[in-house]
Scaffold this motif. Structure first.
Motif: not given
Length: 75
Positions: A19-42
Motif C-alpha cells: 500500500a505504501y509503495l503504491k501510494k508513494n509511487r516508489m519501488k521497493f529498492p528505493q524504499l529500502v535504500k531510504l530506510a537504511l540510510k535514515k536508520f544508519i545515520s541516526e
C-alpha cells in the motif's frame, strides 16, 4: 552498483508495504535504500546494561532444566 541482497518480509507487513509503495509511487529498492540510510545515520538508542548476577544465574538454571534433554543430545 552493490551486491544484490535478499530479505524476507513478514506477511502482516507485506500488505502495508504494498500500500505504501503504491501510494508513494516508489519501488521497493528505493524504499529500502531510504530506510537504511535514515536508520544508519541516526544515533541508536539501544544501550547495554549490566545484568544482576543472581538473576542471570536463576534464568540460566531454568533454561538448562527446560532444555536439558536437548543439551544432552549435543554432547
Amino acid at each position: 552498483m552493490g551486491l544484490p541482497r535478499t530479505i524476507r518480509i513478514d506477511d502482516e507487513l507485506e500488505s502495508e508495504l504494498q500500500a505504501y509503495l503504491k501510494k508513494n509511487r516508489m519501488k521497493f529498492p528505493q524504499l529500502v535504500k531510504l530506510a537504511l540510510k535514515k536508520f544508519i545515520s541516526e544515533p541508536q538508542t539501544i544501550t547495554f546494561e549490566p545484568v544482576d548476577k543472581d538473576e542471570f544465574l536463576n534464568v540460566a538454571e531454568k533454561a538448562y532444566k527446560k532444555h536439558e534433554k536437548a543439551m544432552d543430545r549435543l554432547k
